[in-house]
Structure formats: C-alpha cells, structure tokens
Design a protein around this motif. Sequence first.
Motif, PDB file in Angstrom:
ATOM      1  N   GLY A 174      58.936 -47.573   2.296  1.00 16.51           N
ATOM      2  CA  GLY A 174      57.684 -46.770   2.084  1.00 16.51           C
ATOM      3  C   GLY A 174      58.292 -45.466   1.290  1.00 16.51           C
ATOM      4  O   GLY A 174      57.575 -44.555   1.212  1.00 16.51           O
ATOM      5  N   LEU A 175      59.403 -45.255   0.538  1.00 12.80           N
ATOM      6  CA  LEU A 175      59.710 -44.352  -0.115  1.00 12.80           C
ATOM      7  C   LEU A 175      59.138 -44.096  -1.563  1.00 12.80           C
ATOM      8  O   LEU A 175      58.815 -45.275  -2.187  1.00 12.80           O
ATOM      9  CB  LEU A 175      61.389 -44.580  -0.321  1.00 12.80           C
ATOM     10  N   THR A 176      58.603 -42.892  -1.824  1.00 10.52           N
ATOM     11  CA  THR A 176      58.270 -42.659  -3.038  1.00 10.52           C
ATOM     12  C   THR A 176      58.661 -41.514  -3.855  1.00 10.52           C
ATOM     13  O   THR A 176      59.304 -40.664  -3.127  1.00 10.52           O
ATOM     14  CB  THR A 176      56.524 -42.325  -2.835  1.00 10.52           C
ATOM     15  N   GLY A 177      58.218 -41.509  -5.099  1.00 10.61           N
ATOM     16  CA  GLY A 177      58.710 -40.049  -5.790  1.00 10.61           C
ATOM     17  C   GLY A 177      60.408 -40.142  -6.124  1.00 10.61           C
ATOM     18  O   GLY A 177      60.748 -39.185  -6.870  1.00 10.61           O
ATOM     19  N   ALA A 178      60.971 -41.366  -6.214  1.00 10.87           N
ATOM     20  CA  ALA A 178      62.317 -41.530  -6.609  1.00 10.87           C
ATOM     21  C   ALA A 178      62.177 -41.204  -8.260  1.00 10.87           C
ATOM     22  O   ALA A 178      61.568 -41.667  -8.832  1.00 10.87           O
ATOM     23  CB  ALA A 178      62.879 -42.766  -6.179  1.00 10.87           C
ATOM     24  N   ARG A 179      63.363 -40.418  -8.679  1.00 11.75           N
ATOM     25  CA  ARG A 179      63.322 -40.375  -9.874  1.00 11.75           C
ATOM     26  C   ARG A 179      64.943 -41.261 -10.473  1.00 11.75           C
ATOM     27  O   ARG A 179      65.941 -40.933  -9.645  1.00 11.75           O
ATOM     28  CB  ARG A 179      63.638 -39.113 -10.572  1.00 11.75           C
ATOM     29  N   TYR A 180      65.035 -41.492 -11.781  1.00  5.40           N
ATOM     30  CA  TYR A 180      66.250 -42.446 -12.170  1.00  5.40           C
ATOM     31  C   TYR A 180      67.023 -41.340 -13.042  1.00  5.40           C
ATOM     32  O   TYR A 180      66.362 -40.830 -14.140  1.00  5.40           O
ATOM     33  CB  TYR A 180      65.898 -43.598 -12.728  1.00  5.40           C
ATOM     34  N   TYR A 226      85.531 -41.375 -12.756  1.00 10.20           N
ATOM     35  CA  TYR A 226      85.877 -42.729 -13.414  1.00 10.20           C
ATOM     36  C   TYR A 226      84.982 -43.242 -14.314  1.00 10.20           C
ATOM     37  O   TYR A 226      85.329 -44.466 -14.935  1.00 10.20           O
ATOM     38  CB  TYR A 226      86.675 -43.615 -12.451  1.00 10.20           C
ATOM     39  N   GLY A 227      83.701 -42.972 -14.252  1.00 10.38           N
ATOM     40  CA  GLY A 227      82.733 -43.339 -15.058  1.00 10.38           C
ATOM     41  C   GLY A 227      81.181 -43.057 -15.087  1.00 10.38           C
ATOM     42  O   GLY A 227      81.076 -42.202 -14.033  1.00 10.38           O
ATOM     43  N   PRO A 228      80.356 -43.125 -15.782  1.00 14.42           N
ATOM     44  CA  PRO A 228      78.886 -42.762 -15.583  1.00 14.42           C
ATOM     45  C   PRO A 228      78.223 -43.529 -14.574  1.00 14.42           C
ATOM     46  O   PRO A 228      78.742 -44.487 -14.173  1.00 14.42           O
ATOM     47  CB  PRO A 228      78.283 -42.982 -17.008  1.00 14.42           C
ATOM     48  N   LYS A 229      77.141 -43.220 -14.315  1.00 12.54           N
ATOM     49  CA  LYS A 229      76.251 -43.749 -13.209  1.00 12.54           C
ATOM     50  C   LYS A 229      74.929 -43.791 -13.223  1.00 12.54           C
ATOM     51  O   LYS A 229      74.514 -42.632 -13.975  1.00 12.54           O
ATOM     52  CB  LYS A 229      76.740 -43.408 -11.778  1.00 12.54           C
ATOM     53  N   ILE A 230      74.017 -44.639 -12.576  1.00 10.35           N
ATOM     54  CA  ILE A 230      72.792 -44.309 -12.434  1.00 10.35           C
ATOM     55  C   ILE A 230      72.732 -43.972 -11.219  1.00 10.35           C
ATOM     56  O   ILE A 230      72.953 -44.520  -9.963  1.00 10.35           O
ATOM     57  CB  ILE A 230      71.891 -45.605 -12.816  1.00 10.35           C
ATOM     58  N   ASP A 231      71.862 -42.636 -10.980  1.00  7.81           N
ATOM     59  CA  ASP A 231      71.470 -41.979  -9.673  1.00  7.81           C
ATOM     60  C   ASP A 231      69.681 -42.143  -9.347  1.00  7.81           C
ATOM     61  O   ASP A 231      69.346 -41.786 -10.291  1.00  7.81           O
ATOM     62  CB  ASP A 231      72.126 -40.528  -9.626  1.00  7.81           C
ATOM     63  N   VAL A 232      69.666 -42.472  -8.156  1.00  6.03           N
ATOM     64  CA  VAL A 232      68.164 -42.558  -7.867  1.00  6.03           C
ATOM     65  C   VAL A 232      68.032 -41.612  -6.961  1.00  6.03           C
ATOM     66  O   VAL A 232      68.592 -41.255  -5.893  1.00  6.03           O
ATOM     67  CB  VAL A 232      68.070 -43.721  -7.082  1.00  6.03           C
ATOM     68  N   GLN A 233      67.325 -40.230  -7.539  1.00  5.20           N
ATOM     69  CA  GLN A 233      67.016 -39.150  -7.075  1.00  5.20           C
ATOM     70  C   GLN A 233      65.950 -38.945  -6.369  1.00  5.20           C
ATOM     71  O   GLN A 233      64.704 -39.526  -6.457  1.00  5.20           O
ATOM     72  CB  GLN A 233      67.027 -37.931  -8.128  1.00  5.20           C
ATOM     73  N   VAL A 234      65.932 -38.213  -4.988  1.00  2.00           N
ATOM     74  CA  VAL A 234      64.913 -37.849  -4.020  1.00  2.00           C
ATOM     75  C   VAL A 234      65.004 -36.454  -3.839  1.00  2.00           C
ATOM     76  O   VAL A 234      66.141 -35.754  -3.765  1.00  2.00           O
ATOM     77  CB  VAL A 234      64.967 -38.559  -2.958  1.00  2.00           C
ATOM     78  N   SER A 235      63.884 -35.772  -3.272  1.00  7.72           N
ATOM     79  CA  SER A 235      63.813 -34.409  -2.947  1.00  7.72           C
ATOM     80  C   SER A 235      63.597 -34.331  -1.316  1.00  7.72           C
ATOM     81  O   SER A 235      62.778 -35.148  -0.857  1.00  7.72           O
ATOM     82  CB  SER A 235      62.627 -33.752  -3.574  1.00  7.72           C
ATOM     83  N   THR A 243      71.132 -37.593  -4.288  1.00  7.28           N
ATOM     84  CA  THR A 243      71.268 -38.731  -4.892  1.00  7.28           C
ATOM     85  C   THR A 243      70.991 -39.869  -3.330  1.00  7.28           C
ATOM     86  O   THR A 243      71.719 -39.645  -2.444  1.00  7.28           O
ATOM     87  CB  THR A 243      72.536 -39.196  -5.452  1.00  7.28           C
ATOM     88  N   LEU A 244      70.289 -40.776  -3.564  1.00  7.36           N
ATOM     89  CA  LEU A 244      69.949 -41.548  -2.420  1.00  7.36           C
ATOM     90  C   LEU A 244      70.749 -43.153  -2.774  1.00  7.36           C
ATOM     91  O   LEU A 244      71.442 -43.443  -1.789  1.00  7.36           O
ATOM     92  CB  LEU A 244      68.625 -41.995  -2.239  1.00  7.36           C
TER      93      LEU A 244
END
Length: 407
Positions: A174-180, A226-235, A243-244
């Motif tokens: 039920g998590l909402t509002g996450a940003r990539y 060591y490298g780039p990443k995709i972070d899923v951000q929450v507040s 970052t979650l």
Amino acid sequence: MHDHRRLGRELGLFDTDPLIGAGLPYWLPDGATVRHTLEEYLRTVERRAGYRHVYSPVLGKRELYEISGHWAHYSEEMFPPMDLAGEQVVLRPSLCPHHALIYRSRPRSHRELPLRLAELGGMYRSELSGVLAGLTRVRAIQLNDAHLFCTLDQVAGEVQAALALIGRAHRALGLTGARYRLSLPGPGGKYVAAPGKWRRSVALLTEALENSGLRYEAVEGEAAFYGPKIDVQVSDHAGRESTLSTVQVDFHQPERFGLTYTGADGAGHRPVMIHRSVLGSLERAVAHLVEEHGGAFPAWLAPLQLAVLPVSDAQLPSAAAFVDRCLDLGLRAEVRGPERGSLGARVAAARLVPYQAVIGAREAAGDLVALRLRDGRRLAAQPVDEVLTRVCALVGGHSTELWEAVS
C-alpha cells in the motif's frame, strides 16, 4: 502525518536502551511479527522470481574491502577494524563483496546466467550520533539485498524485472507517492575512475527505466562509488526524502574480484553485477510503513489480524475455538474477553486490527461470526468457514483490501 518514532513505541513495535547504544533499536513482539512477515514475503516473491537465497558472515578481513573498493571509498562510514589472531577483521558495510566470493567459489558457465543470489543479511555503518533517528538511520541494518550476475545483453532485462518486482512489493504494501531517481556521479565525489564503464552503466539503467515506462529524474552526486543506480525515493512525515529501494549496475567489482564465466565460445568472459534491493533495510521499510499507514497495516502484514471479541464469558469457549481455527490456517488471532472491559471499549482498543470478530450467543450457537472491519463496516453474521475462507484469500494474496464482494 505520523512520526514513526512516537507511533512505533506507542504500538509496541520497537524501542531503544542506552545500555545497548544509540542507533541500535531492538524489536518488540509486534514489531518482530511485522519484520518476520516482511521477510517471508520477500523470500517468497524472490524465489518465484528465480532467486537463490544464501547466508554470509557479517565479518570479513580488511583485505576483502580493500579489494572491493569499500576501504578506499567508504572507510569513513565503516566501524574500525578489530585485531583477531594477527589479522584485521571488519563489520561489513555491504553484502556485495561476500556475494562476489560466493559467485567465484566455483567455475561458472553461461548456462547458469543470470545467477540471482539473495540474502536478508546484517550490515553495519558507523553513523554519526547526530544523524541517528528511530528506525530510519541506524548502525545495525538488516538489508533485503540481492546480486545478479549476468551477461551484458541480459542487464537491461534483469533491471526491468527488478523494477517490476519493486513495484509489485510497493503495491502489496500500500505504498504510494514513490519517485524514481537516476543517481549519477557528481563533482568532488569519491568515485571509481572508469568513464567508459560509467557511461555504459548509465545507458543500461536509462534503457530499463524507459522500457518500463517509468518517469524519473537524473540527479548528480547520488551514485554509489562504483556505479550509477536507480533509487526509489519516499518521503517521511516531515517531508524528508530517503531511498527505499534501489537497482545498481556494477562493472567494477566483477573486475576487482576476477569474476568470470565460460561462454558459448568456450572462452572466459566477465559477468556484469547488478545490485538490487526490493525494500532496502527492513528498519527503514517499517519506519515508512508506520508513517504511511499510521499503524493500520495491510491485513496480511498486521501484527494481529483478528481480535476475537466474545460478548460475555459464556462465549469464551466458542471464541477460543475460533482462534484455534484461525491459528491452524496461519492467521494471527487472539481472544480479547470481557475482562478487558465492555464490548465497545474492546472494539475501540482494537481499532488498528483489520478484523474484529464478535461472537455473541446467537453466533456461538450457530457457528457464526459477525465481523467488524477496521474501516468501520459491520458485516452480518456469517458461517465461520465462509468468513475464514475469504480472509485467508485476502491475506494469502497480499491484498490491501479488507473485504471483497462475492462476484
């Protein structure tokens, strides 16, 4: 908004003690139940996605982290080495070096790839006391971690699959509002000097994000060393962002550890390493869930799923039998009898419990139960077997719905 530090203690999820130390919370029974349920959910969805689970030690020689690059780029976040039998050992700040060693423990063929290794493991970071906060910034972390070893042409597909797994878990919780966020290197950071590998990693992550149809923003200065990443951000409740979940592409550690596989051509090739965490640390995940739901967790995750409320002492035997049936089905239930007060008081006390099962004289005589749902709905008395079948279906399906109409 809810502050997990206050609410988590009020709900009996976690606490701290100065004799244990700052940034080292302990889990109380209800919190341990939430954590255990999360762990089992993650292991189940990972197994279904083709992951194999491992265990690895929380200690390693300093030399291990020198090889991985953590010592050169991350040592200020690590606890000091301990002298042991003439060697220096360190509490690990990350699980990836151990998983690299597990990969190279035997010869690997292209037929084994992608090899997906997962672990719910402990790691330790020497956080400054001024930044420690509840469960969000701690020194002992239980991480939902995984490392995927694959060929170059498998990377984008594996990253997309990891993003889909993250999205599925967020929906179940039920998590909402996450940003990539596409986290890139920035000026002045301590990054591995390999411009070509960085460009290739960024291109692969960008391809996966775009093929997944996800909106994202690129932010400099937030990459791993060591490298780039995709972070899923929450507040959190105060609007602070963290970052979650994360997915990272790593060409660095496979080279540092000399990882290889035998290709279809019979020659040795270097695998690519993908770091992936569906929920990040369990501490931060629970903190965010408390704040997102105010303690009213989805039914499958709730510490107590059914509060069984006999109207009078005469229905206590029926209530106890109902609880036994719940426990046999894997549901978490307990009797809250008249000794705890009036029925109204017990209903109010169980306001965060998904299901309140009321058993009066008519229900006890007819093997029925009258459910009150956490959202305020009251259902007519129904046969116990029918009620439990539907509750089990919702809980077993990791639904965020409390009740669904029969089609």
